[in-house]
Structure formats: C-alpha cells, structure tokens
Design an enzyme around this catalytic site. Structure first.
Site, PDB file in Angstrom:
ATOM      1  N   HIS A   1       8.407   5.177  -1.092  1.00  0.00           N
ATOM      2  CA  HIS A   1       9.415   6.233  -0.989  1.00  0.00           C
ATOM      3  C   HIS A   1      10.073   6.300   0.389  1.00  0.00           C
ATOM      4  O   HIS A   1       9.585   7.024   1.270  1.00  0.00           O
ATOM      5  CB  HIS A   1       8.775   7.586  -1.287  1.00  0.00           C
ATOM      6  CG  HIS A   1       8.413   7.797  -2.712  1.00  0.00           C
ATOM      7  ND1 HIS A   1       9.174   8.555  -3.568  1.00  0.00           N
ATOM      8  CD2 HIS A   1       7.364   7.354  -3.452  1.00  0.00           C
ATOM      9  CE1 HIS A   1       8.618   8.581  -4.766  1.00  0.00           C
ATOM     10  NE2 HIS A   1       7.513   7.850  -4.725  1.00  0.00           N
TER      11      HIS A   1
ATOM     12  N   GLU B   1      12.657   7.911   1.263  1.00  0.00           N
ATOM     13  CA  GLU B   1      13.184   9.249   1.538  1.00  0.00           C
ATOM     14  C   GLU B   1      12.149  10.145   2.199  1.00  0.00           C
ATOM     15  O   GLU B   1      12.482  11.218   2.722  1.00  0.00           O
ATOM     16  CB  GLU B   1      13.707   9.890   0.246  1.00  0.00           C
ATOM     17  CG  GLU B   1      12.653  10.428  -0.708  1.00  0.00           C
ATOM     18  CD  GLU B   1      12.019   9.373  -1.584  1.00  0.00           C
ATOM     19  OE1 GLU B   1      11.323   9.750  -2.556  1.00  0.00           O
ATOM     20  OE2 GLU B   1      12.197   8.163  -1.310  1.00  0.00           O
TER      21      GLU B   1
ATOM     22  N   CYS C   1      10.524   4.267  -6.918  1.00  0.00           N
ATOM     23  CA  CYS C   1       9.319   4.579  -7.687  1.00  0.00           C
ATOM     24  C   CYS C   1       9.663   4.759  -9.175  1.00  0.00           C
ATOM     25  O   CYS C   1       9.926   3.780  -9.854  1.00  0.00           O
ATOM     26  CB  CYS C   1       8.632   5.811  -7.105  1.00  0.00           C
ATOM     27  SG  CYS C   1       6.924   6.020  -7.649  1.00  0.00           S
TER      28      CYS C   1
END
Length: 259
Positions: free
Chosen positions: A218, A220, A109
């Site tokens: 994302h 994660e 991002c």
C-alpha cells in the site's frame, strides 16, 4: 495552488510540488467494502494533484486523467477477491479506457485483485501460502521505472511500503511468468524474503502498455511523515517517517502534466 497539508512533519515536499499538477484529476473508485479510498485520495492531494471520488455503480469517469482502484475487501471478497467488483458498471468504463494504453490505472491490493479479474493484468491473486492475514512494512525492489506509476524512481532502487492482505499470493502459469519477466513487466519484487508465496517474489506487474499497474503493498500508507513506516530505503527517518510510496503518485502526475 491549494494542496493537502501534512498533519505532521515538514511542508518541504508539498512546497516543492509543481503548481501545474493541481490540474491533473485522479479518480479513486469506492466499492462496497473499500477501506483505503480516502487514503488514496489524500495521497493524490499530497502529491499535488486533484483527487476525484468515483462510485462503482456510476457510468461516468468524470473526465479524470487517471484512476486508482484502492485496497479493501470489495463485496466482502465473496466468491474470490475482486471477482464481483470486476462487473461493476464503472469497471466497464475503466477497462475500455485502459486497455488501449491511454488511461493510467493503478490497482492497490484489492485493486490489484480486481485488475486481474478484469483481465487488465494477467495472473491471479490467491490466499497467502501461510493462510494468515499479513500486516507489516515491506521492502520492495523497483524493477521497472518506465511505467506511468514508477517514473519517479530509479530502476533497481528500493522502497519500504506497508502491506496488509490475506489474498496476496500472485500466481500464474510458467509461460505467463516467463513472458512478464522477458518483457520487463515485473514492476516490483519483494526483498528480504517472500511474505506470501508469490511466484518469483513478484509484488507488482504492469500491462504491455505500461499504463496499468497492480501492486500488492500500500503506497498510500507511506506518503506522509508521522503516519508512514518506521524506516525508508532512502535513509534514516523519524518514527513513522517513511514516505517512500509518494513517488507512485508523483510519477503519474508528472507523466500526465508533461505529455
């Protein structure tokens, strides 16, 4: 070996981790305004590696084997998203080490935006075409499984990963887009509709060496059962049970431990 324990859900994935992976050190850079640095560090630990916190104003990469530039709003996205962070002292070290193809670097991002500003990746990120902040679980197609960050996936497979951005529209001139397509450097593509107007539905790209990858969604946030998306491209999951992003982090660990 000591690995991060999931807060909710099964330990199966952690138990299966190669004990050699803990010796791989993955640095995560924190800028003023970073939001997802802790999440990225935890993702590295859940994958079996050792997360190393890096500070943007330092000049020392602390002997890490790979680097993640996380999401957030570094320097408040003043001027342009990633434009100020590109000049951070640590970015000089990262750019020098990554440009030759040796250091794996992942920009997530805001990190993707920083990588384009640093010219480690081509193109640029601008405001979403609808001019609104976007937050949703997004389905992606894996277009390239040969990079340092995608080898755990099969080419053509799909993943479900959260995305949250306001400057997520990837743009480039037609020559650059044709070059990315022709050289197989489009790594991820949006599936089920383009959420932000990115050219050719591009969600992630790589450099010519395959060691630097920029990704707008994302991963994660899709590594831990109980805290991920409600769906997965690999089958039915419990509520918040999607962990499709974990392969991003296991990919680089496996590549480094086997090199």
């Amino acid at each position: 070996m000591s690995v991060e324990v999931p807060l909710i859900g099964s330990l199966t994935d952690v138990d299966a981790v190669d004990s050699n992976l803990s010796g791989i050190r993955v640095g995560v850079v924190t800028f003023p305004g970073s939001l997802d640095d802790r999440d990225a560090l935890r993702a590295v630990r859940l994958a079996g590696g050792t997360g190393v916190a890096l500070w943007h104003a330092d000049h020392d990469l602390k002997d890490v084997d790979a680097v993640i530039i996380p999401g957030g709003f570094s320097y408040g996205d003043y001027l342009r998203a990633g434009a100020i962070s590109r000049f951070a002292p640590l970015m000089e070290q990262i750019t020098a080490a990554a440009s030759g193809g040796s250091l794996p670097v992942l920009g997530i991002c805001n990190g993707f935006q920083v990588l384009t500003e640093a010219h480690l990746l081509p193109g640029s990120m601008i405001k979403n075409n609808h001019l609104h902040f976007l937050c949703r679980d997004q389905r992606l197609a894996v277009e390239n499984s040969t990079t340092a960050w995608t080898s755990s996936y099969s080419e053509g497979s799909e993943v479900v990963i959260p995305m949250k951005n306001q400057d997520g529209q990837f743009v480039a001139d037609e020559h650059t887009l044709d070059e990315l397509e022709g050289e197989g450097r489009v790594v991820f593509r949006y599936v089920g509709g383009n959420p932000n107007g990115s050219r050719r539905d591009i969600a992630g790209i790589t450099n010519k060496h395959g060691n630097v990858v920029g990704l707008m969604p994302h991963p994660e946030h899709a590594v831990e059962a109980g805290f991920g998306p409600d769906s997965s491209a690999f089958g039915e999951v419990d509520v918040r049970g999607g962990v499709d992003g974990l392969g991003i982090f296991t990919s680089v660990l496996q590549k480094l431990v086997n090199k």
